[in-house]
Enzyme design. Structure first.
Site, PDB file in Angstrom:
ATOM      1  N   ASN A 191     110.460  72.876  27.217  1.00  0.00           N
ATOM      2  CA  ASN A 191     109.582  72.190  28.169  1.00  0.00           C
ATOM      3  C   ASN A 191     110.457  71.271  29.023  1.00  0.00           C
ATOM      4  OD1 ASN A 191     107.716  70.674  29.517  1.00  0.00           O
ATOM      5  ND2 ASN A 191     106.794  69.740  27.691  1.00  0.00           N
ATOM      6  N   LYS A 246     109.634  69.584  31.508  1.00  0.00           N
ATOM      7  CA  LYS A 246     108.886  68.424  32.029  1.00  0.00           C
ATOM      8  C   LYS A 246     109.184  68.235  33.520  1.00  0.00           C
ATOM      9  CE  LYS A 246     108.770  66.632  27.365  1.00  0.00           C
ATOM     10  NZ  LYS A 246     108.700  65.485  26.453  1.00  0.00           N
ATOM     11  N   HIS A 277      99.504  68.650  26.158  1.00  0.00           N
ATOM     12  CA  HIS A 277     100.729  67.902  25.851  1.00  0.00           C
ATOM     13  C   HIS A 277     100.417  66.408  25.785  1.00  0.00           C
ATOM     14  CE1 HIS A 277     104.710  66.183  26.078  1.00  0.00           C
ATOM     15  NE2 HIS A 277     105.132  67.336  25.604  1.00  0.00           N
ATOM     16  N   GLU A 313     101.918  63.882  26.840  1.00  0.00           N
ATOM     17  CA  GLU A 313     102.106  63.135  28.086  1.00  0.00           C
ATOM     18  C   GLU A 313     100.892  63.280  28.999  1.00  0.00           C
ATOM     19  OE1 GLU A 313     105.934  64.854  28.752  1.00  0.00           O
ATOM     20  OE2 GLU A 313     106.665  63.683  27.044  1.00  0.00           O
ATOM     21  N   GLU A 367     103.311  68.048  17.815  1.00  0.00           N
ATOM     22  CA  GLU A 367     104.275  67.118  18.399  1.00  0.00           C
ATOM     23  C   GLU A 367     103.815  65.682  18.146  1.00  0.00           C
ATOM     24  OE1 GLU A 367     106.638  69.076  21.749  1.00  0.00           O
ATOM     25  OE2 GLU A 367     104.772  68.478  22.688  1.00  0.00           O
ATOM     26  N   GLY A 373     110.799  62.301  22.760  1.00  0.00           N
ATOM     27  CA  GLY A 373     111.692  61.579  23.673  1.00  0.00           C
ATOM     28  C   GLY A 373     112.262  60.297  23.095  1.00  0.00           C
ATOM     29  N   SER A 390     111.989  65.397  19.681  1.00  0.00           N
ATOM     30  CA  SER A 390     113.405  65.087  19.423  1.00  0.00           C
ATOM     31  C   SER A 390     114.152  66.176  18.649  1.00  0.00           C
ATOM     32  CB  SER A 390     113.546  63.724  18.724  1.00  0.00           C
ATOM     33  OG  SER A 390     113.095  62.691  19.583  1.00  0.00           O
TER      34      SER A 390
HETATM   35  P1  13P Z   1     111.746  65.849  23.353  1.00  0.00           P
HETATM   36  O1  13P Z   1     112.375  67.082  22.736  1.00  0.00           O
HETATM   37  O2  13P Z   1     112.480  65.379  24.560  1.00  0.00           O
HETATM   38  O3  13P Z   1     111.484  64.798  22.328  1.00  0.00           O
HETATM   39  O4  13P Z   1     110.313  66.322  23.905  1.00  0.00           O
HETATM   40  C1  13P Z   1     109.488  67.073  23.072  1.00  0.00           C
HETATM   41  C2  13P Z   1     108.337  67.570  23.848  1.00  0.00           C
HETATM   42  O5  13P Z   1     107.497  66.804  24.285  1.00  0.00           O
HETATM   43  C3  13P Z   1     108.244  69.004  24.117  1.00  0.00           C
HETATM   44  O6  13P Z   1     107.026  69.346  24.682  1.00  0.00           O
END
Ligand code: 13P
Length: 247
Positions: free
Chosen positions: A9, A11, A93, A95, A163, A169, A209
């Site tokens: 992803n 983002k 997601h 976010e 997640e 992140g 992560s």
């Molecule tokens: P990170 O791997 O940067 O922690 O993000 C995970 C994520 O949100 C994948 O959708």
């Protein structure tokens, strides 16, 4: 259960130049064949990525509209994603839930529409740190899961991504035991509320992560069927290491 599945992803990251480099690294990477590999670029680069990937990596949208396109400024429809060659869309997601404010019902509508139109859905669930600390991890995950289960036409084309929000992140990856515990609970929920068949065939992947150094231990867990990778998916060689952590 099911074929190992690794999604990248990206983002809201990248430029034409950085994405040209990333795709070229992915094209030259040696990827285990027994893994489904999907990347999810920002919408504006989807065409560039689908046109320049030379291997078997599939492409996913990071979001989609709840229905047919039309007068919905700023939205992207499922039909448009399919038109440009996407096979998947990431929905729910954290976010989008916690920063943009999407709720279970809205996410459920998107999932039902996308699946009905033949797009695969990477359905994300996961608890906040305060919910984990209050002992509500399973409750939160089950509620998010139920919102999908209540509306989707079938589970043939869904991958569940667990997640935990506190792991996204932050560099604070869930331990293999923490992840495995939730994956087992999710699978049990599918078994009790849907069917044995859905529970055994649905892939439950972990995100938060994940990197080239911690993926192997996580991948060994019986109920971890792959990963959804954020930051580390922006580096071709590291993403390949994660794909190749399949056991
Ligand atoms: P990170 O791997 O940067 O922690 O993000 C995970 C994520 O949100 C994948 O959708």
């Amino acid at each position: 259960s099911g074929k190992f599945f690794v999604g990248g992803n990206w983002k809201c990251n990248g430029t034409k130049d950085s994405i040209t480099k990333l795709v070229s690294d992915l094209n030259s990477a040696k990827l285990e064949t027994d893994v489904d590999v999907v990347v999810s670029p920002p919408f504006v680069y989807l065409d560039q990525v689908t046109a320049s990937l030379t291997g078997r990596i599939e492409v996913s949208g990071q979001n989609s509209w709840i229905g047919k396109g039309g007068a919905f400024t700023g939205e992207i429809s499922v039909e448009q994603l399919k038109d440009i060659g996407c096979k998947w869309v990431i929905l729910g997601h954290s976010e989008r839930r916690h920063i943009i404010g999407e709720d279970d019902q809205f996410i459920g509508k998107k999932a039902a529409y996308a699946l009905n139109e033949g797009l695969g859905v990477i359905a994300c669930i996961g608890e906040l740190l305060e919910e984990r600390e209050a002992g509500k991890t399973f409750d939160v995950c089950f509620q998010q899961l139920k919102a999908f289960a209540d509306v989707v036409p079938s589970w043939d084309n869904i991958v569940i991504a667990y997640e935990p929000v506190w792991a996204i992140g932050t560099g604070k990856v869930a331990t293999p035991q923490q992840a495995q515990e939730v994956h087992v609970a999710v699978r049990d929920w599918l078994k009790k509320n849907l069917s044995e068949e859905v529970a055994s065939k649905t892939r439950i992947i972990y995100g938060g992560s994940v990197n080239g150094s911690n993926c192997a231990e996580l991948a060994k867990q019986e109920d971890i069927d792959g990963f959804l990778v954020g930051g580390a998916s922006l580096k071709g060689p590291e993403f390949a290491t994660i794909v190749n952590s399949v056991t």
